[in-house]
Scaffold this motif. Sequence first.
Motif, PDB file in Angstrom:
ATOM      1  N   PRO A  20       0.802  -1.029  -0.038  1.00 22.68           N
ATOM      2  CA  PRO A  20      -0.079  -0.051  -0.114  1.00 22.68           C
ATOM      3  C   PRO A  20       0.907   1.215   0.171  1.00 22.68           C
ATOM      4  N   ASN A  21       0.226   2.386  -0.491  1.00 17.30           N
ATOM      5  CA  ASN A  21       0.913   3.755  -0.357  1.00 17.30           C
ATOM      6  C   ASN A  21       0.139   4.763   0.312  1.00 17.30           C
ATOM      7  N   LYS A  22      -0.963   4.274   0.711  1.00 17.72           N
ATOM      8  CA  LYS A  22      -1.925   5.284   1.226  1.00 17.72           C
ATOM      9  C   LYS A  22      -2.588   4.832   2.666  1.00 17.72           C
ATOM     10  N   ALA A  23      -2.685   5.561   3.513  1.00 22.35           N
ATOM     11  CA  ALA A  23      -3.335   5.173   5.129  1.00 22.35           C
ATOM     12  C   ALA A  23      -4.279   6.036   5.425  1.00 22.35           C
ATOM     13  N   VAL A  24      -5.523   5.515   6.138  1.00 25.31           N
ATOM     14  CA  VAL A  24      -6.266   6.480   6.699  1.00 25.31           C
ATOM     15  C   VAL A  24      -6.282   5.955   8.368  1.00 25.31           C
ATOM     16  N   ILE A  25      -5.790   6.798   9.027  1.00 21.56           N
ATOM     17  CA  ILE A  25      -5.775   6.835  10.502  1.00 21.56           C
ATOM     18  C   ILE A  25      -7.122   7.276  11.358  1.00 21.56           C
ATOM     19  N   TRP A  26      -7.827   6.334  11.800  1.00 20.89           N
ATOM     20  CA  TRP A  26      -8.989   6.493  12.532  1.00 20.89           C
ATOM     21  C   TRP A  26      -8.815   6.915  13.935  1.00 20.89           C
ATOM     22  N   VAL A  27      -9.379   8.043  14.290  1.00 25.46           N
ATOM     23  CA  VAL A  27      -9.218   8.502  15.785  1.00 25.46           C
ATOM     24  C   VAL A  27     -10.573   8.992  16.399  1.00 25.46           C
ATOM     25  N   ALA A  28     -10.704   8.186  17.721  1.00 22.54           N
ATOM     26  CA  ALA A  28     -11.941   8.315  18.370  1.00 22.54           C
ATOM     27  C   ALA A  28     -11.861   9.421  19.110  1.00 22.54           C
ATOM     28  N   LYS A  29     -12.869  10.369  19.131  1.00 20.07           N
ATOM     29  CA  LYS A  29     -13.070  11.325  20.057  1.00 20.07           C
ATOM     30  C   LYS A  29     -13.712  11.204  21.356  1.00 20.07           C
ATOM     31  N   GLU A  30     -14.123  10.043  21.800  1.00 17.25           N
ATOM     32  CA  GLU A  30     -14.581   9.317  22.631  1.00 17.25           C
ATOM     33  C   GLU A  30     -14.702   7.762  22.880  1.00 17.25           C
ATOM     34  N   TYR A  31     -14.629   7.376  23.937  1.00 19.10           N
ATOM     35  CA  TYR A  31     -14.804   5.654  23.933  1.00 19.10           C
ATOM     36  C   TYR A  31     -16.204   5.531  23.382  1.00 19.10           C
ATOM     37  N   PRO A  32     -16.478   4.117  22.779  1.00 19.19           N
ATOM     38  CA  PRO A  32     -17.618   3.664  22.708  1.00 19.19           C
ATOM     39  C   PRO A  32     -18.440   3.622  23.886  1.00 19.19           C
ATOM     40  N   LYS A  33     -19.837   3.577  23.506  1.00 27.25           N
ATOM     41  CA  LYS A  33     -20.642   3.812  24.716  1.00 27.25           C
ATOM     42  C   LYS A  33     -20.482   2.707  25.936  1.00 27.25           C
ATOM     43  N   TRP A  34     -20.492   1.405  25.294  1.00 28.64           N
ATOM     44  CA  TRP A  34     -20.173   0.518  26.424  1.00 28.64           C
ATOM     45  C   TRP A  34     -18.865   0.470  27.109  1.00 28.64           C
ATOM     46  N   GLN A  35     -17.801   0.864  26.402  1.00 25.94           N
ATOM     47  CA  GLN A  35     -16.327   1.033  26.911  1.00 25.94           C
ATOM     48  C   GLN A  35     -16.610   2.177  28.031  1.00 25.94           C
ATOM     49  N   HIS A  36     -17.365   3.305  27.796  1.00 29.60           N
ATOM     50  CA  HIS A  36     -17.211   4.451  28.556  1.00 29.60           C
ATOM     51  C   HIS A  36     -18.075   4.105  29.938  1.00 29.60           C
ATOM     52  N   VAL A  37     -19.261   3.272  29.690  1.00 36.46           N
ATOM     53  CA  VAL A  37     -19.878   2.590  30.968  1.00 36.46           C
ATOM     54  C   VAL A  37     -18.908   1.860  31.716  1.00 36.46           C
ATOM     55  N   ILE A  38     -18.197   1.053  31.014  1.00 35.80           N
ATOM     56  CA  ILE A  38     -17.447   0.184  32.013  1.00 35.80           C
ATOM     57  C   ILE A  38     -16.227   0.993  33.067  1.00 35.80           C
ATOM     58  N   LEU A  39     -15.716   1.996  32.102  1.00 38.02           N
ATOM     59  CA  LEU A  39     -14.637   3.098  32.686  1.00 38.02           C
ATOM     60  C   LEU A  39     -15.232   3.518  33.879  1.00 38.02           C
ATOM     61  N   THR A  40     -16.447   4.232  33.721  1.00 36.28           N
ATOM     62  CA  THR A  40     -17.024   4.943  34.734  1.00 36.28           C
ATOM     63  C   THR A  40     -17.560   4.200  35.837  1.00 36.28           C
ATOM     64  N   THR A  41     -17.822   3.020  35.761  1.00 32.69           N
ATOM     65  CA  THR A  41     -18.104   1.974  36.638  1.00 32.69           C
ATOM     66  C   THR A  41     -16.834   1.437  37.431  1.00 32.69           C
ATOM     67  N   LEU A  42     -15.754   1.400  36.683  1.00 30.89           N
ATOM     68  CA  LEU A  42     -14.601   0.882  37.279  1.00 30.89           C
ATOM     69  C   LEU A  42     -14.008   2.032  38.218  1.00 30.89           C
ATOM     70  N   LYS A  43     -14.280   3.353  37.812  1.00 32.67           N
ATOM     71  CA  LYS A  43     -13.762   4.415  38.832  1.00 32.67           C
ATOM     72  C   LYS A  43     -14.790   4.449  39.829  1.00 32.67           C
ATOM     73  N   GLU A  44     -15.854   4.103  39.843  1.00 34.04           N
ATOM     74  CA  GLU A  44     -16.661   4.219  41.000  1.00 34.04           C
ATOM     75  C   GLU A  44     -16.070   3.224  42.112  1.00 34.04           C
ATOM     76  N   LEU A  45     -15.724   1.960  41.562  1.00 32.16           N
ATOM     77  CA  LEU A  45     -15.645   0.788  42.185  1.00 32.16           C
ATOM     78  C   LEU A  45     -14.149   0.903  42.685  1.00 32.16           C
ATOM     79  N   ASN A  46     -13.403   1.590  42.412  1.00 30.35           N
ATOM     80  CA  ASN A  46     -11.856   1.844  42.786  1.00 30.35           C
ATOM     81  C   ASN A  46     -11.691   2.551  44.112  1.00 30.35           C
ATOM     82  N   GLY A  47     -11.108   1.518  44.788  1.00 31.93           N
ATOM     83  CA  GLY A  47     -11.032   2.032  46.389  1.00 31.93           C
ATOM     84  C   GLY A  47      -9.685   2.301  46.773  1.00 31.93           C
TER      85      GLY A  47
END
Length: 550
Positions: free
Chosen positions: A306-333
Amino acid sequence: MTMAVWDYIFFKDAPLPKNTKIPKESLDLMRKSFQFWYPVDLRVSGKDLIQNHLTFYIYNHCAIWPKEEDKWPKGIRANGHLMLNSAKMSKSDGNFLTLTESIDKFSADGMRLTLADAGDSVEDANFVENTADAAILRLYTFIEWVKEIIATKSTLRTGEHNFHDKVFVSEMNTKINQTDENYCKMLFKEALKTGFFELQAARDKYRELCSDSGMHADLVTRYIETQAKLMSPICPHVAEHVWELLGNKTSILHELWPVAGDIDETSIKASNYLMDAAHSFRIYLKNHCAVKKPKKGEAPKPEKKPNKAVIWVAKEYPKWQHVILTTLKELNGPNGLPDNKEISSKLGAIPELKKYMKRVMPFVQATRENMERIGIEALSVGLPFDEAAILLENKPYLLNTLDLDSIEVKYTDDPEAPEKTREDCAPGQPHVSFSVETGVEASFINPTPHNGLFTVSATLADGDTIEKVKAKIAKEVKAIKDLSSLKLWRYKDPIVGPRSIPVPGDHESKCVVLDNTAILKVDVNAVTVELVSNGKNLPIGTKLIYTYEK
């Protein structure tokens, strides 16, 4: 030297002895000397003396000065024995090396570096001769690199600091702090790791990222000075030699220990992100180009590079991952995250995760490992820097390391983003897709005699600018370092011009220089190349000229 004399020297409240011929001035001098040197900050000894000498060493001080705890030892450091090539040293077995023999064989600094690298703890240190050989080579390479830099310093960049300069400054400051702390703890192996190996790794990364623009002259000089000072306690002779190479007239021993400046943690994280992303992109590229397993009876077909590439960047986590991270932050002691059983039970009750249950716990485990590596920041749902901006700013480096002609950076909320990319891509975890950009093969002839640059081929794609075509040629011809000195020419007559017998210098009358901003219109099916100029398409053919003046 009666008991009364010793009491007067050792105890600050003892009276002056009466029956002695020693002058009071001498007694006071001895007392002052003792008071100056005590207590002992550190006693260093072998681990085999812990159960006898070192234990009674504590008892004796407590017995002599029961009411003066400020005379008691402040610290004891025990070390292990020394092995040679992973085996116990033994004269009878022939596994033995004297200090004189080792210095003759590996040099003083080579020995010191290898001994420092052998280990610091109560575990037996291991002196490996292969490591000593590598140490000599590493020290020699460092000295030769310093000589090369001094000889070519006038070619290095000056002026304002760019992003990579600022990162390198912060990394040097970080290594100064870490090395100073390791020396204070007498962790010489760790001091060697941070103040020599990791500092050189930071320099190598900086040199790689500045391959296009060049390293900054002042920062390179500062690095050499810092490196010499940090390695001076372990390799004093090499440090002194490098110090003299820099033109210093006084010894490095008269210099102050380097003081670290401000550290921009965000810039360091952005730089590490870039290197990790580039590494993952190279793995993606290798897998993309791998020969696919053919169907039965068919010959394997290698994937076209190949001689061309497209780099995909996420502005935020997918919803399911966002939910997991938020929950883990609550559980972290205070003791960190709970066990996976409790986390699984908690996440299993969240309706939004029902669809992704097979991927939930692997993501939790990956997050747990990230926390062990970088701490609480692993639970953050965003990055402290602009991911896309870092990739765009370092596009020349990515083009070079991936050997591509063009790179685009897009967000995953783009309608063209593949569904799998939208689900898997997350902040700090970009995805890349490679493709082959079709075009017309053109040849560029160099008419300048005796300069060693020959005909080169490049694929011209529709919409390419002349500046972009220059970059393609420079990628093929490594001798071309400065694109501003590279000129592309088209024949005034694209049909007859390339067919005429070339005469050195006649290209200036037969050809026209192409402007950097000019755009090409390429028809792959008709195999034609035209220059878009003033609203008109001017045929230029597939035979062109290039000249380069250093």
